[in-house]
Design a protein around this motif. Structure first.
Motif, PDB file in Angstrom:
ATOM      1  N   MET A   1     -22.548  25.762  12.020  1.00  0.00           N
ATOM      2  CA  MET A   1     -22.975  24.390  11.748  1.00  0.00           C
ATOM      3  C   MET A   1     -23.543  23.733  12.997  1.00  0.00           C
ATOM      4  O   MET A   1     -24.599  23.078  12.942  1.00  0.00           O
ATOM      5  CB  MET A   1     -21.814  23.571  11.189  1.00  0.00           C
ATOM      6  CG  MET A   1     -21.420  23.966   9.781  1.00  0.00           C
ATOM      7  SD  MET A   1     -20.278  22.811   8.991  1.00  0.00           S
ATOM      8  CE  MET A   1     -18.831  22.969  10.039  1.00  0.00           C
ATOM      9  N   LEU A   2     -22.895  23.911  14.125  1.00  0.00           N
ATOM     10  CA  LEU A   2     -23.398  23.301  15.356  1.00  0.00           C
ATOM     11  C   LEU A   2     -24.756  23.879  15.741  1.00  0.00           C
ATOM     12  O   LEU A   2     -25.655  23.153  16.185  1.00  0.00           O
ATOM     13  CB  LEU A   2     -22.385  23.496  16.484  1.00  0.00           C
ATOM     14  CG  LEU A   2     -21.098  22.673  16.343  1.00  0.00           C
ATOM     15  CD1 LEU A   2     -20.054  23.138  17.343  1.00  0.00           C
ATOM     16  CD2 LEU A   2     -21.373  21.179  16.510  1.00  0.00           C
ATOM     17  N   ALA A   3     -24.917  25.189  15.564  1.00  0.00           N
ATOM     18  CA  ALA A   3     -26.212  25.817  15.873  1.00  0.00           C
ATOM     19  C   ALA A   3     -27.300  25.310  14.931  1.00  0.00           C
ATOM     20  O   ALA A   3     -28.455  25.115  15.341  1.00  0.00           O
ATOM     21  CB  ALA A   3     -26.093  27.336  15.781  1.00  0.00           C
ATOM     22  N   ALA A   4     -26.946  25.074  13.665  1.00  0.00           N
ATOM     23  CA  ALA A   4     -27.930  24.570  12.703  1.00  0.00           C
ATOM     24  C   ALA A   4     -28.255  23.102  12.967  1.00  0.00           C
ATOM     25  O   ALA A   4     -29.413  22.675  12.820  1.00  0.00           O
ATOM     26  CB  ALA A   4     -27.406  24.745  11.280  1.00  0.00           C
ATOM     27  N   ILE A   5     -27.259  22.311  13.359  1.00  0.00           N
ATOM     28  CA  ILE A   5     -27.503  20.910  13.715  1.00  0.00           C
ATOM     29  C   ILE A   5     -28.463  20.838  14.896  1.00  0.00           C
ATOM     30  O   ILE A   5     -29.360  19.983  14.937  1.00  0.00           O
ATOM     31  CB  ILE A   5     -26.173  20.200  14.031  1.00  0.00           C
ATOM     32  CG1 ILE A   5     -25.368  19.994  12.742  1.00  0.00           C
ATOM     33  CG2 ILE A   5     -26.416  18.849  14.716  1.00  0.00           C
ATOM     34  CD1 ILE A   5     -23.925  19.584  12.971  1.00  0.00           C
TER      35      ILE A   5
ATOM     36  N   LEU B   1     -28.441  22.625   4.569  1.00  0.00           N
ATOM     37  CA  LEU B   1     -28.293  24.077   4.673  1.00  0.00           C
ATOM     38  C   LEU B   1     -27.136  24.498   3.772  1.00  0.00           C
ATOM     39  O   LEU B   1     -25.978  24.203   4.050  1.00  0.00           O
ATOM     40  CB  LEU B   1     -28.037  24.496   6.124  1.00  0.00           C
ATOM     41  CG  LEU B   1     -27.867  25.994   6.379  1.00  0.00           C
ATOM     42  CD1 LEU B   1     -29.078  26.788   5.890  1.00  0.00           C
ATOM     43  CD2 LEU B   1     -27.616  26.247   7.864  1.00  0.00           C
ATOM     44  N   MET B   2     -27.450  25.212   2.707  1.00  0.00           N
ATOM     45  CA  MET B   2     -26.479  25.479   1.650  1.00  0.00           C
ATOM     46  C   MET B   2     -25.532  26.626   2.016  1.00  0.00           C
ATOM     47  O   MET B   2     -25.946  27.655   2.526  1.00  0.00           O
ATOM     48  CB  MET B   2     -27.216  25.817   0.348  1.00  0.00           C
ATOM     49  CG  MET B   2     -28.208  24.757  -0.071  1.00  0.00           C
ATOM     50  SD  MET B   2     -29.089  25.156  -1.606  1.00  0.00           S
ATOM     51  CE  MET B   2     -27.820  24.740  -2.805  1.00  0.00           C
ATOM     52  N   GLY B   3     -24.231  26.392   1.746  1.00  0.00           N
ATOM     53  CA  GLY B   3     -23.237  27.450   1.882  1.00  0.00           C
ATOM     54  C   GLY B   3     -22.806  27.787   3.286  1.00  0.00           C
ATOM     55  O   GLY B   3     -22.202  28.826   3.524  1.00  0.00           O
ATOM     56  N   VAL B   4     -23.057  26.913   4.246  1.00  0.00           N
ATOM     57  CA  VAL B   4     -22.714  27.148   5.654  1.00  0.00           C
ATOM     58  C   VAL B   4     -21.768  26.025   6.091  1.00  0.00           C
ATOM     59  O   VAL B   4     -21.995  24.852   5.760  1.00  0.00           O
ATOM     60  CB  VAL B   4     -23.991  27.151   6.525  1.00  0.00           C
ATOM     61  CG1 VAL B   4     -23.666  27.266   8.005  1.00  0.00           C
ATOM     62  CG2 VAL B   4     -24.914  28.298   6.088  1.00  0.00           C
TER      63      VAL B   4
ATOM     64  N   ASP C   1     -28.975  18.364   8.502  1.00  0.00           N
ATOM     65  CA  ASP C   1     -28.215  17.129   8.291  1.00  0.00           C
ATOM     66  C   ASP C   1     -26.983  17.297   7.400  1.00  0.00           C
ATOM     67  O   ASP C   1     -26.061  16.480   7.485  1.00  0.00           O
ATOM     68  CB  ASP C   1     -29.112  16.073   7.627  1.00  0.00           C
ATOM     69  CG  ASP C   1     -30.392  15.828   8.390  1.00  0.00           C
ATOM     70  OD1 ASP C   1     -30.304  15.431   9.566  1.00  0.00           O
ATOM     71  OD2 ASP C   1     -31.478  16.059   7.821  1.00  0.00           O
ATOM     72  N   MET C   2     -26.971  18.301   6.518  1.00  0.00           N
ATOM     73  CA  MET C   2     -25.906  18.413   5.526  1.00  0.00           C
ATOM     74  C   MET C   2     -25.468  19.870   5.375  1.00  0.00           C
ATOM     75  O   MET C   2     -26.291  20.785   5.486  1.00  0.00           O
ATOM     76  CB  MET C   2     -26.390  17.899   4.163  1.00  0.00           C
ATOM     77  CG  MET C   2     -26.868  16.456   4.164  1.00  0.00           C
ATOM     78  SD  MET C   2     -27.679  16.013   2.601  1.00  0.00           S
ATOM     79  CE  MET C   2     -26.267  16.035   1.474  1.00  0.00           C
ATOM     80  N   PHE C   3     -24.167  20.035   5.081  1.00  0.00           N
ATOM     81  CA  PHE C   3     -23.584  21.361   4.887  1.00  0.00           C
ATOM     82  C   PHE C   3     -22.569  21.313   3.755  1.00  0.00           C
ATOM     83  O   PHE C   3     -22.006  20.264   3.447  1.00  0.00           O
ATOM     84  CB  PHE C   3     -22.844  21.831   6.153  1.00  0.00           C
ATOM     85  CG  PHE C   3     -23.681  21.875   7.386  1.00  0.00           C
ATOM     86  CD1 PHE C   3     -24.379  23.023   7.735  1.00  0.00           C
ATOM     87  CD2 PHE C   3     -23.768  20.773   8.228  1.00  0.00           C
ATOM     88  CE1 PHE C   3     -25.143  23.071   8.890  1.00  0.00           C
ATOM     89  CE2 PHE C   3     -24.528  20.809   9.382  1.00  0.00           C
ATOM     90  CZ  PHE C   3     -25.225  21.958   9.713  1.00  0.00           C
ATOM     91  N   ASP C   4     -22.299  22.485   3.177  1.00  0.00           N
ATOM     92  CA  ASP C   4     -21.140  22.671   2.300  1.00  0.00           C
ATOM     93  C   ASP C   4     -20.641  24.080   2.498  1.00  0.00           C
ATOM     94  O   ASP C   4     -21.414  24.980   2.844  1.00  0.00           O
ATOM     95  CB  ASP C   4     -21.526  22.465   0.830  1.00  0.00           C
ATOM     96  CG  ASP C   4     -22.187  23.706   0.243  1.00  0.00           C
ATOM     97  OD1 ASP C   4     -21.480  24.510  -0.410  1.00  0.00           O
ATOM     98  OD2 ASP C   4     -23.404  23.899   0.451  1.00  0.00           O
TER      99      ASP C   4
END
Length: 378
Positions: free
Chosen positions: A257-261, A248-251, A266-269
């Motif tokens: 991040m926890l909500a997306a996990i 997930l780009m740019g988050v 799997d990956m963030f920046d």
């Protein structure tokens, strides 16, 4: 298709998962947060300190590096890893975000994007082929296809035209990568489609048909709001392959991040840890702190007693003094502490998923951040 960065899912807890991406320069433990080194540096941090935070992988930016100092120059000097003194994996963004953010300086055509350099005004052309060439010259371990980051708001028709252009660029990137990519390097596709579930599905399925080593979700965290972002993540992850990394780009924020996990990312920046550090904000296990606030002038407590970061052991009163005085050390210490907090958050997240207690862990962290609410006072 040969997997150039094999991904192993080691444990699941609901849709959340923990695993490992194998690269020639090391294993990336997931969920992973990538500190942003846009211009071949994580701002205000020594590379050795970035490594000490527990980061497995960094992000650098194709657009910025091709402008200064130049991809060919970096290649002559031994490649990006040697140049920036980082021996772990590096992921490079293709420059697609700048297609959106530098709208006044660019023109988009079928061929690619023509930029007016924000540095010296020179005209720069970034095509699919050139984006891959630059990333290969840099020696990036994971490379991204050139895409148009669809702005928000956009109509359904605008988002559809944008994603279709991105898909055509993605096909050309894969062809270019087949001839330029080196053994062990990987190419990720980027899902677009704005806030429209049907377009996200179209983009996802088309990218799967093309075939990539991993898949990113782009065009989010650009003003659409958290719920819309999470809705798009959810509908996209239902379609994306389970045996490939999802990025997930740019988050973003700890809460995002926890909500997306929880939805399978799997990956963030994000630039947030270092940018916040330079603006006197700290991420801690107790929540957000604003070290400008007068309440910290006489506070002898360490920045974050729960963190293992050396920078987090400095007293809040001292950090308050540094930031109020405009001392560079304040930005350095807060950036270090923030990057390490993000890495500790990922490490504890991986442990919680492996032990089947992710939901409770995520709710505890989110509760702390909802309760902190530290804002400017003076």
């Amino acid at each position: 298709m040969i997997k150039r960065c094999p991904f192993e899912v080691k444990a699941r807890d609901g849709a959340a998962r923990t695993g490992a991406i194998a690269t020639p320069r090391g294993v990336v433990r997931t969920p992973a947060f990538m500190p942003v080194g846009t211009g071949a540096t994580v701002k205000a941090m020594f590379p050795e300190d970035v490594k000490a935070t527990g980061a497995d992988i960094l992000l650098a930016n194709t657009y910025h590096l091709m402008l200064r100092p130049g991809a060919e120059r970096i290649a002559r000097l031994g490649g990006l890893h040697h140049f920036m003194h980082w021996d772990g994996p590096i992921l490079t963004d293709s420059g697609g975000y700048q297609v959106m953010s530098l709208a006044k300086l660019r023109r988009i055509t079928e061929a690619g994007v023509t930029f007016q350099s924000h540095i010296d005004g020179a005209t720069i052309e970034l095509t699919s082929e050139r984006a891959v060439e630059v990333q290969c010259l840099l020696g990036a371990d994971i490379q991204m296809v050139l895409d148009e980051c669809t702005p928000f708001p956009a109509t359904h028709d605008e988002a559809k035209m944008s994603l279709e252009l991105s898909l055509r660029w993605a096909e050309r990137c894969k062809v270019a990568f087949a001839s330029l990519g080196q053994e062990g390097q990987a190419l990720f596709g980027i899902v677009q489609g704005g806030v429209y579930p049907d377009l996200r599905e179209v983009s996802s399925r088309a990218l799967i048909d093309i075939g990539f080593d991993g898949y990113a979700i782009g065009g989010l965290a650009v003003g659409e709001g958290q719920q819309a972002m999470l809705d798009m993540v959810e509908v996209t992850n239902v379609i994306l392959p389970h045996d490939r990394p999802r990025y997930l780009m740019g988050v973003g924020t700890p809460e995002d991040m926890l909500a997306a996990i929880a939805r399978g990312i799997d990956m963030f920046d994000c630039v947030m840890p270092t940018r916040s550090g330079r603006h006197c904000q700290a991420f801690t296990w107790g929540g957000r702190l604003n070290l400008r606030n007068a309440r910290y002038a006489d506070d002898p407590a360490p920045l974050d007693a729960e963190s293992a970061c050396p920078a987090a052991r400095y007293e809040r009163a001292y950090l308050h003094h540094l930031v109020k005085s405009g001392e560079t050390l304040g930005a350095m210490l807060l950036s270090y502490a923030n990057v390490q907090f993000y890495q500790e958050l990922m490490a504890r997240t991986r442990e919680a998923i492996a032990q089947g207690r992710f939901a409770g862990f995520a709710e505890d962290v989110q509760r702390r951040y909802r309760a902190s609410g530290d804002t400017d006072e003076d």
